[in-house]
Design a protein around this motif. Structure first.
Motif, PDB file in Angstrom:
ATOM      1  N   THR B 216      -9.011   5.697 -25.924  1.00  0.00           N
ATOM      2  CA  THR B 216      -8.110   5.876 -24.933  1.00  0.00           C
ATOM      3  C   THR B 216      -7.139   4.655 -24.982  1.00  0.00           C
ATOM      4  OG1 THR B 216     -10.263   6.545 -23.439  1.00  0.00           O
ATOM      5  CG2 THR B 216      -8.096   5.492 -22.537  1.00  0.00           C
ATOM      6  N   ARG B 217      -5.910   5.093 -24.430  1.00  0.00           N
ATOM      7  CA  ARG B 217      -4.878   4.266 -24.633  1.00  0.00           C
ATOM      8  C   ARG B 217      -4.784   3.053 -23.718  1.00  0.00           C
ATOM      9  NH1 ARG B 217      -2.013   5.097 -29.083  1.00  0.00           N
ATOM     10  NH2 ARG B 217      -1.717   7.201 -29.609  1.00  0.00           N
ATOM     11  N   LYS B 218      -4.275   2.053 -23.921  1.00  0.00           N
ATOM     12  CA  LYS B 218      -4.527   0.784 -22.926  1.00  0.00           C
ATOM     13  C   LYS B 218      -4.002   1.176 -21.766  1.00  0.00           C
ATOM     14  CE  LYS B 218      -2.897  -4.061 -22.492  1.00  0.00           C
ATOM     15  NZ  LYS B 218      -2.363  -5.315 -23.116  1.00  0.00           N
ATOM     16  N   TRP B 219      -2.864   2.013 -21.530  1.00  0.00           N
ATOM     17  CA  TRP B 219      -2.373   2.444 -20.084  1.00  0.00           C
ATOM     18  C   TRP B 219      -3.364   3.322 -19.457  1.00  0.00           C
ATOM     19  CZ3 TRP B 219       0.904   4.410 -24.359  1.00  0.00           C
ATOM     20  CH2 TRP B 219       0.705   5.758 -24.329  1.00  0.00           C
ATOM     21  N   ASP B 220      -4.361   3.894 -20.080  1.00  0.00           N
ATOM     22  CA  ASP B 220      -5.256   4.732 -19.388  1.00  0.00           C
ATOM     23  C   ASP B 220      -6.708   3.958 -19.174  1.00  0.00           C
ATOM     24  OD1 ASP B 220      -3.727   6.929 -18.802  1.00  0.00           O
ATOM     25  OD2 ASP B 220      -4.316   8.022 -20.667  1.00  0.00           O
ATOM     26  N   LEU B 221      -6.765   2.675 -19.430  1.00  0.00           N
ATOM     27  CA  LEU B 221      -7.977   1.988 -19.544  1.00  0.00           C
ATOM     28  C   LEU B 221      -8.058   1.223 -17.916  1.00  0.00           C
ATOM     29  CD1 LEU B 221      -8.349   0.279 -22.957  1.00  0.00           C
ATOM     30  CD2 LEU B 221     -10.003   2.114 -22.046  1.00  0.00           C
ATOM     31  N   ARG B 222      -9.266   1.501 -17.561  1.00  0.00           N
ATOM     32  CA  ARG B 222      -9.488   0.723 -16.380  1.00  0.00           C
ATOM     33  C   ARG B 222     -10.339  -0.730 -16.794  1.00  0.00           C
ATOM     34  NH1 ARG B 222     -11.545   3.820 -11.550  1.00  0.00           N
ATOM     35  NH2 ARG B 222     -13.350   4.008 -12.616  1.00  0.00           N
ATOM     36  N   THR B 223      -9.808  -1.919 -16.635  1.00  0.00           N
ATOM     37  CA  THR B 223     -10.202  -2.966 -17.293  1.00  0.00           C
ATOM     38  C   THR B 223     -10.703  -4.060 -15.946  1.00  0.00           C
ATOM     39  OG1 THR B 223      -7.988  -3.867 -17.375  1.00  0.00           O
ATOM     40  CG2 THR B 223      -9.193  -2.895 -19.232  1.00  0.00           C
ATOM     41  N   ALA B 224     -11.839  -4.635 -16.270  1.00  0.00           N
ATOM     42  CA  ALA B 224     -11.742  -5.917 -15.353  1.00  0.00           C
ATOM     43  C   ALA B 224     -12.227  -6.991 -16.147  1.00  0.00           C
ATOM     44  CB  ALA B 224     -13.053  -5.312 -14.298  1.00  0.00           C
ATOM     45  N   PRO B 225     -11.978  -8.298 -15.436  1.00  0.00           N
ATOM     46  CA  PRO B 225     -12.553  -9.498 -16.029  1.00  0.00           C
ATOM     47  C   PRO B 225     -14.053  -9.391 -16.195  1.00  0.00           C
ATOM     48  CG  PRO B 225     -11.724 -10.119 -13.931  1.00  0.00           C
ATOM     49  CD  PRO B 225     -11.553  -8.613 -14.001  1.00  0.00           C
ATOM     50  N   SER B 226     -14.612  -9.817 -17.232  1.00  0.00           N
ATOM     51  CA  SER B 226     -16.117  -9.746 -17.622  1.00  0.00           C
ATOM     52  C   SER B 226     -16.406 -10.951 -18.393  1.00  0.00           C
ATOM     53  CB  SER B 226     -16.254  -8.507 -18.185  1.00  0.00           C
ATOM     54  OG  SER B 226     -17.669  -8.272 -17.944  1.00  0.00           O
ATOM     55  N   VAL B 227     -17.751 -11.119 -18.460  1.00  0.00           N
ATOM     56  CA  VAL B 227     -18.481 -11.914 -19.456  1.00  0.00           C
ATOM     57  C   VAL B 227     -19.457 -11.639 -20.423  1.00  0.00           C
ATOM     58  CG1 VAL B 227     -20.044 -14.071 -19.618  1.00  0.00           C
ATOM     59  CG2 VAL B 227     -17.996 -13.893 -17.692  1.00  0.00           C
ATOM     60  N   CYS B 228     -19.088 -11.983 -21.572  1.00  0.00           N
ATOM     61  CA  CYS B 228     -20.073 -11.313 -22.633  1.00  0.00           C
ATOM     62  C   CYS B 228     -21.651 -11.409 -22.452  1.00  0.00           C
ATOM     63  CB  CYS B 228     -19.698 -11.819 -24.181  1.00  0.00           C
ATOM     64  SG  CYS B 228     -20.723 -11.224 -25.254  1.00  0.00           S
ATOM     65  N   VAL B 229     -22.388 -10.459 -22.505  1.00  0.00           N
ATOM     66  CA  VAL B 229     -23.770 -10.762 -22.270  1.00  0.00           C
ATOM     67  C   VAL B 229     -24.691 -10.963 -23.523  1.00  0.00           C
ATOM     68  CG1 VAL B 229     -24.356  -8.163 -22.562  1.00  0.00           C
ATOM     69  CG2 VAL B 229     -25.460  -9.379 -20.832  1.00  0.00           C
ATOM     70  N   HIS B 230     -23.990 -10.731 -24.723  1.00  0.00           N
ATOM     71  CA  HIS B 230     -24.861 -10.881 -25.881  1.00  0.00           C
ATOM     72  C   HIS B 230     -25.194 -12.184 -26.516  1.00  0.00           C
ATOM     73  CE1 HIS B 230     -24.474  -6.610 -25.801  1.00  0.00           C
ATOM     74  NE2 HIS B 230     -23.025  -6.648 -25.922  1.00  0.00           N
ATOM     75  N   CYS B 231     -25.033 -13.454 -25.968  1.00  0.00           N
ATOM     76  CA  CYS B 231     -25.408 -14.622 -26.089  1.00  0.00           C
ATOM     77  C   CYS B 231     -25.264 -15.501 -24.892  1.00  0.00           C
ATOM     78  CB  CYS B 231     -25.008 -15.059 -27.485  1.00  0.00           C
ATOM     79  SG  CYS B 231     -23.204 -16.259 -27.346  1.00  0.00           S
ATOM     80  N   GLY B 232     -25.587 -16.977 -25.163  1.00  0.00           N
ATOM     81  CA  GLY B 232     -25.632 -17.625 -24.116  1.00  0.00           C
ATOM     82  C   GLY B 232     -24.112 -18.569 -23.968  1.00  0.00           C
ATOM     83  N   LEU B 233     -23.132 -18.207 -24.679  1.00  0.00           N
ATOM     84  CA  LEU B 233     -21.961 -19.086 -24.802  1.00  0.00           C
ATOM     85  C   LEU B 233     -20.967 -18.474 -23.673  1.00  0.00           C
ATOM     86  CD1 LEU B 233     -21.270 -19.386 -28.678  1.00  0.00           C
ATOM     87  CD2 LEU B 233     -22.292 -20.943 -27.105  1.00  0.00           C
ATOM     88  N   GLY B 234     -21.126 -17.314 -22.977  1.00  0.00           N
ATOM     89  CA  GLY B 234     -20.440 -17.084 -22.148  1.00  0.00           C
ATOM     90  C   GLY B 234     -18.973 -16.839 -22.464  1.00  0.00           C
ATOM     91  N   CYS B 235     -18.579 -16.069 -23.790  1.00  0.00           N
ATOM     92  CA  CYS B 235     -17.319 -16.021 -23.944  1.00  0.00           C
ATOM     93  C   CYS B 235     -16.706 -14.633 -23.132  1.00  0.00           C
ATOM     94  CB  CYS B 235     -17.316 -15.331 -25.316  1.00  0.00           C
ATOM     95  SG  CYS B 235     -17.697 -16.498 -26.700  1.00  0.00           S
ATOM     96  N   ASN B 236     -15.426 -14.618 -22.654  1.00  0.00           N
ATOM     97  CA  ASN B 236     -14.946 -13.975 -21.647  1.00  0.00           C
ATOM     98  C   ASN B 236     -14.229 -12.930 -22.238  1.00  0.00           C
ATOM     99  OD1 ASN B 236     -13.244 -16.281 -19.383  1.00  0.00           O
ATOM    100  ND2 ASN B 236     -15.237 -16.470 -20.414  1.00  0.00           N
ATOM    101  N   ILE B 237     -14.495 -11.704 -21.681  1.00  0.00           N
ATOM    102  CA  ILE B 237     -14.230 -10.449 -22.450  1.00  0.00           C
ATOM    103  C   ILE B 237     -13.356  -9.533 -21.375  1.00  0.00           C
ATOM    104  CG2 ILE B 237     -15.836 -10.371 -24.265  1.00  0.00           C
ATOM    105  CD1 ILE B 237     -17.415  -8.171 -22.126  1.00  0.00           C
ATOM    106  N   ILE B 238     -12.646  -8.496 -21.708  1.00  0.00           N
ATOM    107  CA  ILE B 238     -12.005  -7.467 -21.096  1.00  0.00           C
ATOM    108  C   ILE B 238     -12.792  -6.218 -21.473  1.00  0.00           C
ATOM    109  CG2 ILE B 238     -10.035  -6.201 -20.414  1.00  0.00           C
ATOM    110  CD1 ILE B 238      -8.660  -8.947 -20.961  1.00  0.00           C
ATOM    111  N   PRO B 239     -13.679  -5.737 -20.754  1.00  0.00           N
ATOM    112  CA  PRO B 239     -14.326  -4.364 -21.082  1.00  0.00           C
ATOM    113  C   PRO B 239     -13.229  -3.377 -20.582  1.00  0.00           C
ATOM    114  CG  PRO B 239     -15.608  -5.416 -19.374  1.00  0.00           C
ATOM    115  CD  PRO B 239     -14.512  -6.310 -19.633  1.00  0.00           C
TER     116      PRO B 239
END
Lengths: 539, 869
Positions: B216-239
């Motif tokens: 999907t193109r970036k302009w068609d993506l719905r996004t929200a601020p999120s936090v990575c769930v795959h370890c305990g460091l809490g890296c910030n992600i945009i799903p």
């Protein structure tokens, strides 16, 4: 990747091209194809092999046989005998021991002044005894036993010796930086990656008098406190490598290399490193990267090599000719040396006129001699009674000058000699063809790091391909001029900055010739195949 | 602050910047390629050309690269100079000669830096008429697609991969205009950070292969601020989602945590969401009935569920009946860590601060396998530690290649002691492979005055370090954490500013540990003893924490097992009532990372097909009608437990609006198909879901520009800057913190005085008895395979190593074992484990290293002594 049982390297340096190397390459490719060997044998273009007096030349691998003075007529025989039947064509094999460019000192003309070349052709380069008999290692003894390192540096500074690789940086100052830099380990590097087409002076020194370089390096090591030296020799210079390595072995046996040289406490040894053929590795920072086992790419300065060079340590990098001057300065003194040459350019310079001259070769003259003296006085003028047309100063990265420059003097104040190549054209040659060859050289040798050089050199070649195929237009000249200016202004290192210099300097001199190609679609010299409209031609 | 003059106007810039940074810091635009705020300048692409003047009287000036020009007081440049503009247009024209112009089929199209820069530079007309240069592409593994024809030779990829990430299997090949970036031959990229290539590449050479499967193109993506769930460091992600399913994950810049980068597990692990549980309400009615009939209820929380969901469960079952969902081993270690955190004067650095360390000692954890971005941060620390060498030569920090050249082989000192040899060994000064029980003793020896050998070397380096750092983790056990704290204290005692960094295994391990409760083993005991006949399990697979026989007997003994989860696990299989809940990507909540930083994450899409977030299900089960949103739970928790009060400020609440009284739009302004995107299942134009729970809207209605609240940035986008390079418009200064501060608030505070010795001596623990054929069984985390969620993703699953027990050749000799032989291990509590043997000298003696979190090693999360068959 396809596997080839044999590779043929065709010398397509400028000198070779002037003598028909391109036709030779085409003939080789065609003949190999005709014999159905094109899947087994690959023809590779390479830069100048350093056989200026014996071009066109080819090298056949895996045997590593060099054939010199090869003509199109020899092609069928080489393919049939060597490549098909495995028998070397002995009449063409290059013997290598006494390159035709080396002339004995007796033939030296009055204007020549041999300092660095004084032993060449006189002594046996494999014999250290002959070198010592000619006063060799006297300078080393004098420097190491009677002078302090500071005195050595002061002497070199006072002599006014400058770098002979083309840039002309004061050698004494460079040594001084390294001597004063902090570092447990310091290095002396001899830059023998003589990659600029048309230059073959360093090869001559290495082949004919290698101890001179070793001596220069020992003195440099003593002056700056270095423990280790490298001689970075371009891989094609097989004879240079052999002679230099032999000289190193002998010097080591005699205790001139190793620990506590001449009881001075200096421990220093030298290793030969063979370059892999990249022109950029002649640039000092790229050379360092290559020596370190990395990609040969130029590095940003600062830090400069004298403080942060090889493996991050203080490093002196000098050209072969520069180092070869050092022993003579130490023995004869700075005053003697600084009296030779001009106000700003001290000492002698070795030139290598080649191309359409009667006696291509290597000549050493004091700075300030005129271009006419070298080309007409020493190299015997234009051969076959033709007229002089132009000379490319220093190789493809230099400027093109015409007849009006013949009486200018060769020194940093007037006509900069660069590294010393003088590629001479007679009246029958095509300037567009020559500059096209220069452009091809740079497009091939760009390291690919910065955009102007990587893309610009390629675009230059494409322009010349148009023009020599009869597809040029008048506006192209302005466009390419603009491109060359942009490259000069914005490239990251010298390679791109100088890639358009020859072209730019040729426009005012030979505008008519360009216009003949671009407007009339005609090559006045009859060299460019103006009707050969290739697929890569503008639409 | 120096003042510079750009096109005749004076601007202020921070100390030690270059002119490209000065231009961007002040909100102006200047195109660039090879420069990257996270990587510095090399001056290769020549695109940021400007005219540089010597002084006021200089009217001629010269063309110079802004990125290589220091921003000193009075530096005078012109961006608008016609010749400089012409040159920039020229550079783009050069770069475009070989570019395939395949934007319509290129995955980068729409968030492409090359597109942006081409538009910015004004190259509009193509004069090039020759053949384009073409390349052969390579297979680079399941994460990254290679399409070299698009390359513009900016060298960013190779600089990121080799200089920053320390990878060795990727390089520049060839020369002139045939320069090639890739591997020596086809193969999986070895670096754990290879996904960042997709972000550093200014065009589409390296793109996200997982995303391409459902592109999907970036302009068609719905996004929200999120936090990575795959370890305990809490890296910030945009799903990013489209049609309610995940499409890709990109980095969300956070200057205090992950900066511009995330690891491959974090980027590609999202594919687990395709296997998430469906089924709407599930057995919610059944669950309500069971709860009503229950005779004693125990609630088991989860370190991968939000703080709010855990608290809701705690409230549902009562504080005394709540279990954190951690194992006894983790629980003890977490308690030790929290105690250490609050009772000392050690620096507890954030992930970003790790990068300033110059001497690092790792005790018993494997950053690469457990918390990959810590591996990355340590690499940066080691790389930058000797920066003074360059500074002495007056080389500015941003002059990347000159710095590398000046520093050369010099790097910071990294030491580590663990039962196995980890990947960071390649940059370590020295390593020691030691038995797990000896690690605390080793730390104590370094701290003592009688250190010998390696311990003495480490002690000496720590004592003269500028910013020493001790790294350990919950997986190393409580003893090691205490000993590490003591070591840090001893270094502080020598006048050094020593830090302590402790990893935790999961996204909210710290959250549940701080919430408090019993361990999983205790919950199992209560169930088996009959104290409780009903278990409510929140997003937790008990089989990962209980050994297999305990898990089986728990499943048998418990009468009612109510499970809420987003994935199918051994526990959901045994459930008497199963309630599916949304994944982290469709949930709101707060995670507390290893340094106790509370970070809010927001759902990307509204719950669909009857699914609901875990907290709403628990609310319904408990009838807590006072909670209308997740925030209400957090408010209640903060009121009851003041330690969580700062978490309220981690992000604004639902009533927050911009100055123009708007919410933040999750969908970008060019979002297409708004009325038709659900046409596959309904022809009606569905009403846009109204988000009453957060300050974000699910549609494109709302503020598109950067909010003053950095925690609400749903994507980095700015007019003219469609790629992630738009991040610079959200930063105070490019490469620095976000406007309004980086997201997240730390909950625990360092007390500020030296603490009592935490652990003077380890409890006596007998080592393995060789004669009884005993051996240490040590679980080791692997980046791919050990983490519960990501291992379910298709791309990550391809890289999961085989489950093997790795032993030292001498150990193999002692026990008469051979490479490849199947061996049975019997643990102290009678569990049997069958694994093939791999003999390697990279591990300590008398240990067998087994992968943690693999089905083959289920239930073993702490080192234990086992007998070999």
């Amino acid at each position: 990747m396809a596997f080839y049982r044999a590779h043929i390297l065709v010398d397509t340096g400028t000198a070779a091209v002037l003598k028909g190397a391109n036709a030779l390459r085409t003939a080789l490719v065609d003949e190999i194809k005709r014999k159905g060997l094109d899947k087994e044998i690959k023809v590779v273009e390479t830069g100048a092999l350093g056989l200026a007096g014996a071009v066109p030349a080819i090298v056949v691998y895996p045997e590593g046989v060099t054939y010199a003075n090869v003509t199109v007529d020899d092609v069928a025989e080489i393919v049939e005998e060597h490549l098909l039947k495995g028998r070397q064509v002995s009449r063409l094999v290059y013997k290598g021991d006494t390159p035709s460019v080396i002339k004995s000192a007796e033939n030296c003309r009055s204007a020549e002044m041999r300092v660095v070349l004084k032993n060449i052709g006189v002594i046996d380069p494999t014999s250290i005894d002959e070198y010592i008999a000619m006063g060799g290692y006297e300078a080393t003894a004098k420097a190491l036993t009677t002078m302090s390192p500071q005195e050595v540096i002061a002497e070199i500074k006072a002599s006014g010796l400058t770098g002979r690789g083309g840039a002309g940086f004061p050698t004494g100052l460079k040594w001084d930086f390294t001597a004063k830099a902090d570092g447990d380990q310091k290095y002396i590097i001899c830059n023998a990656d003589e990659g600029e087409p048309g230059n073959f002076k360093d090869r001559l020194i290495m082949e004919g008098d290698p101890h001179q370089i070793i001596e220069g390096m020992i003195i440099a090591a003593y002056a700056v406190g270095a423990q280790k030296g490298y001689i970075y020799i371009r891989g094609e210079y097989q004879q240079s490598v052999a002679n230099t390595e032999r000289a190193l072995d002998v010097a080591r046996e005699m205790g001139l290399l190793g620990s506590d040289i001449m009881g001075s406490g200096l421990s220093f040894d030298i290793e030969v490193f063979k370059g892999a053929g990249a022109y950029i590795c002649g640039e000092e920072t790229a050379l360092l990267a290559s020596l370190e086992g990395q990609r040969g790419e130029s590095r940003m300065k600062p830090p400069f090599p004298p403080t942060h060079g090889l493996f991050g340590m203080p490093t002196v990098i000098n050209n072969v000719e520069t180092l070869a001057n050092v022993p003579h300065i130490i023995v004869n003194g700075a005053d003697w040396y600084s009296n030779i040459g001009t106000q700003k350019s001290k000492g002698t310079k070795i030139f290598s006129p080649c191309g359409d001259v009667q006696y291509p070769g290597v000549y050493e003259v004091p700075f300030g001699s005129t271009l006419r003296e070298v080309i007409f006085g020493m190299a015997g003028g234009i051969k076959s009674g033709k007229k002089f047309k132009a000379v490319l100063m220093g190789g493809p990265s230099g400027v093109l000058v015409g007849e009006e420059a013949l009486d200018r003097s060769l020194c940093s104040e007037d006509l900069n000699p660069g590294a010393g190549a003088l590629i001479v054209l007679d009246e029958t040659k095509c300037v567009v063809d020559l500059i096209k060859n220069c452009a091809q050289f740079f497009a091939h040798e760009s390291c690919g790091q910065c955009t102007p050089c990587r893309e610009g050199t390629k675009r230059m070649v494409e322009f010349f391909n148009w023009w020599t195929a009869g597809a040029g237009s008048e506006q192209d000249l302005k466009l390419l001029d603009q491109l060359a200016t942009t490259m000069a202004l914005t490239s990251k290192c010298g390679l791109g900055q100088f890639a358009g210099v020859a072209f730019k300097s040729s426009i005012p001199l030979f505008e008519e010739e360009y216009l003949a190609h671009l407007v009339d679609k005609r090559c006045p010299a009859g060299i460019c195949e103006m009707d050969k409209v290739e697929e890569e031609v503008r639409v | 602050m120096p003042k510079v003059i750009i096109d005749g106007i004076e601007y202020e810039v921070a100390e030690g910047r270059n002119m490209l940074e000065a231009v961007i810091d002040n909100g102006l635009d200047l195109p660039y390629f090879c420069w990257h705020p996270g990587m510095g300048s090399v001056g290769a692409c020549r695109l940021c050309a400007v005219r540089l003047y010597k002084d006021e009287s200089d009217t001629k000036g010269k063309i110079a690269m802004a990125c290589m020009t220091p921003a000193k007081e009075g530096t005078r440049i012109s961006i608008k100079d016609p010749e400089a503009m012409e040159f920039r247009r020229f550079v783009i024209e050069w770069l475009m000669t070989n570019h395939p112009h395949d934007c319509p089929v290129c995955d980068e199209g729409g968030h492409c830096h090359l597109q942006d820069m081409t538009a910015m530079s004004g190259h509009v007309y193509r004069r090039f008429r020759f053949k384009k240069r073409t390349y052969t592409n390579q297979y680079l593994g399941p994460f990254i697609t290679h399409e070299m024809n698009r390359c513009i030779q900016c060298f960013r990829c190779v600089r990121f991969y080799r200089d920053l990430a320390g990878g060795r299997d990727f390089n520049t090949f060839g020369s002139r205009n045939r320069v090639y970036f890739g591997r020596q031959s086809d193969g999986v990229l070895e670096s754990e950070f290879s996904g960042n290539l997709a972000e550093v590449c200014p065009t589409g050479v390296f793109t996200d292969k997982t995303s391409a499967r459902h592109y999907t193109r970036k302009w068609d993506l719905r996004t929200a601020p999120s936090v990575c769930v795959h370890c305990g460091l809490g890296c910030n992600i945009i799903p990013g989602q489209r049609y309610g399913t995940m499409r890709r994950v990109e980095t969300r810049f956070n200057g205090d945590v992950n900066g511009y980068w995330i690891c491959d597990r974090g980027r590609f692990g999202y594919e687990f969401s395709y296997g998430a549980l469906k089924g709407g309400d599930g057995d919610i009615d059944e669950a309500k009935k069971l709860l009503n009939e229950a005779n004693g209820i125990v609630g088991v929380g989860s370190p991968r569920a939000s703080l709010e969901s855990n608290y809701a469960l705690q409230k549902l079952v009562g504080v005394g009946q709540f279990c954190t969902g951690l194992s006894a081993f983790e629980q003890e270690a977490a308690a030790a860590y929290i105690n250490v955190f609050q009772t000392g004067s050690r620096r507890m650095p954030s992930l970003a601060e790790v990068e300033s360390a110059d001497v690092v000692v790792i005790l018993g954890v494997d950053p690469t396998g457990e918390a990959p971005m810590l591996d990355f941060a340590i690499r940066q620390a080691m790389r930058k530690a000797p920066i003074e060498i360059a500074r002495k030569l007056n080389i500015p920090d941003w002059d990347a290649n000159a710095v590398i050249n000046a520093l050369h082989e010099a790097k910071g000192k990294l030491y580590m002691a663990a039962p196995w040899s980890m990947k960071l060994k390649e940059i370590a000064a020295e390593t020691a492979q030691v038995e797990p029980a000896m690690i605390p003793d080793f730390a104590r020896e370094i701290a003592s005055d009688q250190a010998n050998g390696l311990a003495a070397t480490i002690a000496a380096d720590l004592a003269k370090a500028r910013k020493p750092l001790i790294v350990t983790g919950l997986s190393a056990g409580a003893d090691t954490i205490r000993a590490a704290a003591d070591l840090a204290d001893s270094v502080i005692g020598k006048g050094r500013d020593c830090g302590l960094f402790v990893t935790v295994p999961e996204a909210n391990t710290m959250g549940v540990a701080m919430l408090g409760g019993a361990c999983v083993q205790e919950a199992a005991r209560k169930s088996e003893s009959g104290e409780a006949d009903t278990l409510v399990v929140l997003e937790n697979d008990l089989s990962r924490r209980l050994n297999p026989s305990d898990f089986d007997s728990l499943v048998k003994s418990v009468k009612n097992l109510i499970v809420l989860d987003c994935i199918a696990t051994e526990t959901t299989k045994a459930a008497s009532a199963l309630i599916p809940v949304t994944t982290v990507f469709d949930s709101e909540g707060t995670f507390i990372n290893n340094e106790s930083r509370a970070q809010r994450y927001f759902s990307v899409s509204p719950p669909k097909e009857g699914l609901a977030q875990a907290w709403t299900r628990i609310r319904d089960l408990g009838g807590f009608t006072q909670w209308s949103s997740c925030e209400d739970i957090l408010r209640e928790l903060a009121a009851g437990k003041p330690i969580f009060a700062p978490a309220l400020a981690a992000a604004p609440f639902a009533d927050w609006r911009t100055e123009a009284d708007q919410k933040i739009a999750r969908s970008p302004h060019r979002f297409s198909g708004r009325t038709a995107k659900d046409a596959n299942w309904t022809i009606n134009e569905p009403q846009t879901a109204n988000d009453t729970q957060t300050p974000l809207s699910y549609s494109m209605e709302g503020d598109q520009n950067p909010p003053a609240e950095s925690s609400l940035i749903p994507r980095f986008w700015w007019p003219g800057w469609n790629s992630n390079a738009a991040t610079n418009k959200f930063q105070i200064e490019v490469g620095g913190g976000l406007h309004g501060g980086n997201p997240g608030i730390r909950l625990l505070a360092v007390q500020g005085k030296l603490s009592e010795t935490q652990c003077p001596k380890s409890p006596e623990r007998p080592g393995p008895n060789e004669e009884a054929r005993e051996i240490w069984l040590v679980p080791r985390p692997y980046i791919y395979g050990s983490e519960e969620l990501s291992r379910r993703g298709r791309a990550v699953a391809e890289l999961i190593p085989p489950a093997e027990a790795i032993i030292h050749p001498q150990t193999a000799e002692i026990y008469g074992l051979e490479n490849g032989q199947m061996v049975e291990f019997y643990t102290k509590d009678g569990q049997k484990l069958s694994l093939p043997i791999r003999v390697e000298d990279s591990v300590a003696m008398r240990v067998a290293i087994i992968p943690v979190g693999f089905p083959e090693t289920r239930g073993i999360i702490a080192p234990d002594i086992a007998r070999i068959s």
